[in-house]
Design a protein around this motif. Sequence first.
Motif, PDB file in Angstrom:
ATOM      1  N   MET A 187       0.769  -1.057  -0.001  1.00 28.45           N
ATOM      2  CA  MET A 187       0.015  -0.009   0.066  1.00 28.45           C
ATOM      3  C   MET A 187       0.799   1.247   0.039  1.00 28.45           C
ATOM      4  O   MET A 187       1.696   1.291   0.888  1.00 28.45           O
ATOM      5  N   ILE A 188       0.533   1.959  -0.760  1.00 28.38           N
ATOM      6  CA  ILE A 188       1.298   3.444  -1.031  1.00 28.38           C
ATOM      7  C   ILE A 188       0.768   4.444  -0.143  1.00 28.38           C
ATOM      8  O   ILE A 188      -0.491   4.685  -0.263  1.00 28.38           O
ATOM      9  N   PRO A 189       1.439   5.073   1.050  1.00 27.19           N
ATOM     10  CA  PRO A 189       0.944   6.154   1.856  1.00 27.19           C
ATOM     11  C   PRO A 189       0.801   7.340   1.026  1.00 27.19           C
ATOM     12  O   PRO A 189       1.530   7.491  -0.014  1.00 27.19           O
ATOM     13  N   ASP A 190      -0.180   8.157   1.525  1.00 28.43           N
ATOM     14  CA  ASP A 190      -0.433   9.318   0.644  1.00 28.43           C
ATOM     15  C   ASP A 190      -0.243  10.567   1.742  1.00 28.43           C
ATOM     16  O   ASP A 190       0.025  11.650   1.010  1.00 28.43           O
ATOM     17  N   LYS A 191      -0.466  10.356   2.909  1.00 27.61           N
ATOM     18  CA  LYS A 191      -0.414  11.508   3.624  1.00 27.61           C
ATOM     19  C   LYS A 191       0.829  10.859   5.196  1.00 27.61           C
ATOM     20  O   LYS A 191       0.672   9.830   5.453  1.00 27.61           O
ATOM     21  N   CYS A 192       1.393  11.960   5.569  1.00 33.68           N
ATOM     22  CA  CYS A 192       2.182  11.670   6.724  1.00 33.68           C
ATOM     23  C   CYS A 192       1.310  11.361   8.019  1.00 33.68           C
ATOM     24  O   CYS A 192       0.227  11.937   8.042  1.00 33.68           O
TER      25      CYS A 192
ATOM     26  N   GLY B 192       1.299  15.797   6.448  1.00 29.25           N
ATOM     27  CA  GLY B 192       2.049  16.497   5.088  1.00 29.25           C
ATOM     28  C   GLY B 192       1.855  15.418   3.889  1.00 29.25           C
ATOM     29  O   GLY B 192       1.468  14.202   4.148  1.00 29.25           O
ATOM     30  N   HIS B 193       1.942  15.952   2.610  1.00 35.91           N
ATOM     31  CA  HIS B 193       2.071  15.230   1.635  1.00 35.91           C
ATOM     32  C   HIS B 193       3.610  14.338   1.320  1.00 35.91           C
ATOM     33  O   HIS B 193       4.509  14.953   1.738  1.00 35.91           O
ATOM     34  N   LEU B 194       3.267  12.984   0.956  1.00 35.77           N
ATOM     35  CA  LEU B 194       4.495  12.460   0.615  1.00 35.77           C
ATOM     36  C   LEU B 194       4.917  12.451  -0.832  1.00 35.77           C
ATOM     37  O   LEU B 194       3.977  12.205  -1.540  1.00 35.77           O
ATOM     38  N   HIS B 195       6.076  12.211  -1.142  1.00 37.66           N
ATOM     39  CA  HIS B 195       6.766  12.331  -2.275  1.00 37.66           C
ATOM     40  C   HIS B 195       7.718  11.179  -2.497  1.00 37.66           C
ATOM     41  O   HIS B 195       8.481  11.107  -1.380  1.00 37.66           O
ATOM     42  N   ARG B 196       7.693  10.425  -3.538  1.00 30.12           N
ATOM     43  CA  ARG B 196       8.919   9.411  -3.600  1.00 30.12           C
ATOM     44  C   ARG B 196      10.345   9.904  -4.049  1.00 30.12           C
ATOM     45  O   ARG B 196      10.177  10.865  -4.961  1.00 30.12           O
ATOM     46  N   LYS B 197      10.889   9.573  -3.188  1.00 28.02           N
ATOM     47  CA  LYS B 197      12.579  10.274  -3.321  1.00 28.02           C
ATOM     48  C   LYS B 197      13.551   9.166  -2.683  1.00 28.02           C
ATOM     49  O   LYS B 197      13.047   8.086  -2.258  1.00 28.02           O
TER      50      LYS B 197
ATOM     51  N   TYR C  54       8.981   7.084   0.508  1.00 32.91           N
ATOM     52  CA  TYR C  54       8.138   8.286   0.551  1.00 32.91           C
ATOM     53  C   TYR C  54       8.611   9.150   1.869  1.00 32.91           C
ATOM     54  O   TYR C  54       8.473   8.809   2.850  1.00 32.91           O
ATOM     55  N   ILE C  55       8.790  10.396   1.334  1.00 32.60           N
ATOM     56  CA  ILE C  55       9.211  11.597   2.115  1.00 32.60           C
ATOM     57  C   ILE C  55       8.224  12.630   2.469  1.00 32.60           C
ATOM     58  O   ILE C  55       7.580  12.976   1.567  1.00 32.60           O
ATOM     59  N   CYS C  56       7.916  12.885   3.647  1.00 30.01           N
ATOM     60  CA  CYS C  56       7.012  13.768   4.139  1.00 30.01           C
ATOM     61  C   CYS C  56       7.422  15.346   3.587  1.00 30.01           C
ATOM     62  O   CYS C  56       8.805  15.684   3.969  1.00 30.01           O
ATOM     63  N   ASP C  57       6.823  16.230   2.784  1.00 32.04           N
ATOM     64  CA  ASP C  57       7.310  17.195   2.490  1.00 32.04           C
ATOM     65  C   ASP C  57       7.442  18.317   3.621  1.00 32.04           C
ATOM     66  O   ASP C  57       7.942  19.398   3.486  1.00 32.04           O
ATOM     67  N   ASN C  58       6.680  18.323   4.606  1.00 36.70           N
ATOM     68  CA  ASN C  58       6.694  19.029   5.575  1.00 36.70           C
ATOM     69  C   ASN C  58       7.645  18.756   6.894  1.00 36.70           C
ATOM     70  O   ASN C  58       8.424  19.594   7.374  1.00 36.70           O
TER      71      ASN C  58
ATOM     72  N   PRO D  20       7.560  -2.289   1.951  1.00 40.22           N
ATOM     73  CA  PRO D  20       7.976  -3.762   2.445  1.00 40.22           C
ATOM     74  C   PRO D  20       9.245  -4.094   2.072  1.00 40.22           C
ATOM     75  O   PRO D  20      10.186  -4.475   2.614  1.00 40.22           O
ATOM     76  N   GLN D  21       9.344  -4.096   0.554  1.00 40.48           N
ATOM     77  CA  GLN D  21      10.714  -4.522  -0.061  1.00 40.48           C
ATOM     78  C   GLN D  21      11.650  -3.759   0.600  1.00 40.48           C
ATOM     79  O   GLN D  21      12.962  -4.555   0.667  1.00 40.48           O
TER      80      GLN D  21
END
Length: 84
Positions: free
Chosen positions: A1-6, A11-16, A37-41, A49-50
Amino acid sequence: MIPDKCSFCEGHLHRKKTDFLVKVAGKIISINNVPAYICDNCGEAYYEPQESRNIDKIMTEFHNKNFLAHPIAAGEIDYKTIAV
Protein backbone atom coordinates in the motif's frame (compact mmCIF):
# COMPACT_ATOMS: atom_id res chain seq x y z
CA MET A 1 0.00 0.00 0.00
CA ILE A 2 1.39 3.36 -1.01
CA PRO A 3 0.93 5.98 1.71
CA ASP A 4 -0.43 9.37 0.72
CA LYS A 5 -0.21 11.45 3.92
CA CYS A 6 2.21 11.62 6.83
CA SER A 7 0.80 10.02 9.96
CA PHE A 8 2.62 12.58 12.13
CA CYS A 9 1.80 15.94 10.53
CA GLU A 10 -0.60 15.14 7.65
CA GLY A 11 1.96 16.46 5.13
CA HIS A 12 2.07 15.13 1.57
CA LEU A 13 4.45 12.31 0.69
CA HIS A 14 6.68 12.23 -2.37
CA ARG A 15 8.78 9.37 -3.73
CA LYS A 16 12.47 10.21 -3.26
CA LYS A 17 15.71 8.63 -2.12
CA THR A 18 16.99 9.16 1.39
CA ASP A 19 19.72 7.98 3.74
CA PHE A 20 18.76 5.48 6.42
CA LEU A 21 20.73 6.22 9.60
CA VAL A 22 20.91 3.98 12.63
CA LYS A 23 23.12 3.93 15.70
CA VAL A 24 24.57 0.50 16.51
CA ALA A 25 26.91 -0.10 19.45
CA GLY A 26 27.84 3.56 19.60
CA LYS A 27 28.53 3.81 15.86
CA ILE A 28 26.36 5.41 13.21
CA ILE A 29 25.57 3.30 10.15
CA SER A 30 24.34 5.08 7.02
CA ILE A 31 22.67 3.27 4.12
CA ASN A 32 22.56 5.76 1.26
CA ASN A 33 20.02 6.28 -1.53
CA VAL A 34 17.16 4.22 -0.10
CA PRO A 35 13.88 4.72 -2.00
CA ALA A 36 11.14 6.02 0.30
CA TYR A 37 8.12 8.25 0.55
CA ILE A 38 9.26 11.46 2.27
CA CYS A 39 6.96 13.96 3.96
CA ASP A 40 7.38 17.39 2.39
CA ASN A 41 6.57 19.02 5.74
CA CYS A 42 8.42 17.15 8.51
CA GLY A 43 10.78 14.88 6.53
CA GLU A 44 9.50 11.58 7.97
CA ALA A 45 10.40 8.62 5.73
CA TYR A 46 8.06 5.75 4.89
CA TYR A 47 9.51 2.61 3.31
CA GLU A 48 7.72 0.04 1.19
CA PRO A 49 7.93 -3.55 2.49
CA GLN A 50 10.62 -4.56 -0.03
CA GLU A 51 12.81 -1.61 0.97
CA SER A 52 12.40 -2.52 4.65
CA ARG A 53 13.42 -6.11 3.88
CA ASN A 54 16.48 -4.85 2.00
CA ILE A 55 17.47 -2.63 4.95
CA ASP A 56 17.05 -5.61 7.30
CA LYS A 57 19.21 -7.76 5.01
CA ILE A 58 21.96 -5.13 4.89
CA MET A 59 21.89 -4.74 8.69
CA THR A 60 22.02 -8.53 9.17
CA GLU A 61 25.02 -8.76 6.85
CA PHE A 62 26.66 -5.89 8.73
CA HIS A 63 26.10 -7.59 12.10
CA ASN A 64 27.49 -10.85 10.70
CA LYS A 65 30.58 -8.88 9.65
CA ASN A 66 30.02 -9.61 5.97
CA PHE A 67 30.25 -5.91 5.11
CA LEU A 68 33.24 -3.73 5.67
CA ALA A 69 32.04 -0.21 6.42
CA HIS A 70 34.27 2.77 6.98
CA PRO A 71 33.46 4.99 9.96
CA ILE A 72 32.07 8.45 9.38
CA ALA A 73 32.87 11.40 11.56
CA ALA A 74 30.11 13.09 13.53
CA GLY A 75 28.96 16.18 11.73
CA GLU A 76 30.34 15.02 8.40
CA ILE A 77 28.79 16.85 5.45
CA ASP A 78 29.12 15.75 1.84
CA TYR A 79 30.08 18.75 -0.29
CA LYS A 80 27.84 17.54 -3.14
CA THR A 81 24.76 17.96 -0.95
CA ILE A 82 25.32 21.68 -0.50
CA ALA A 83 27.14 22.71 -3.68
CA VAL A 84 24.88 24.37 -6.23
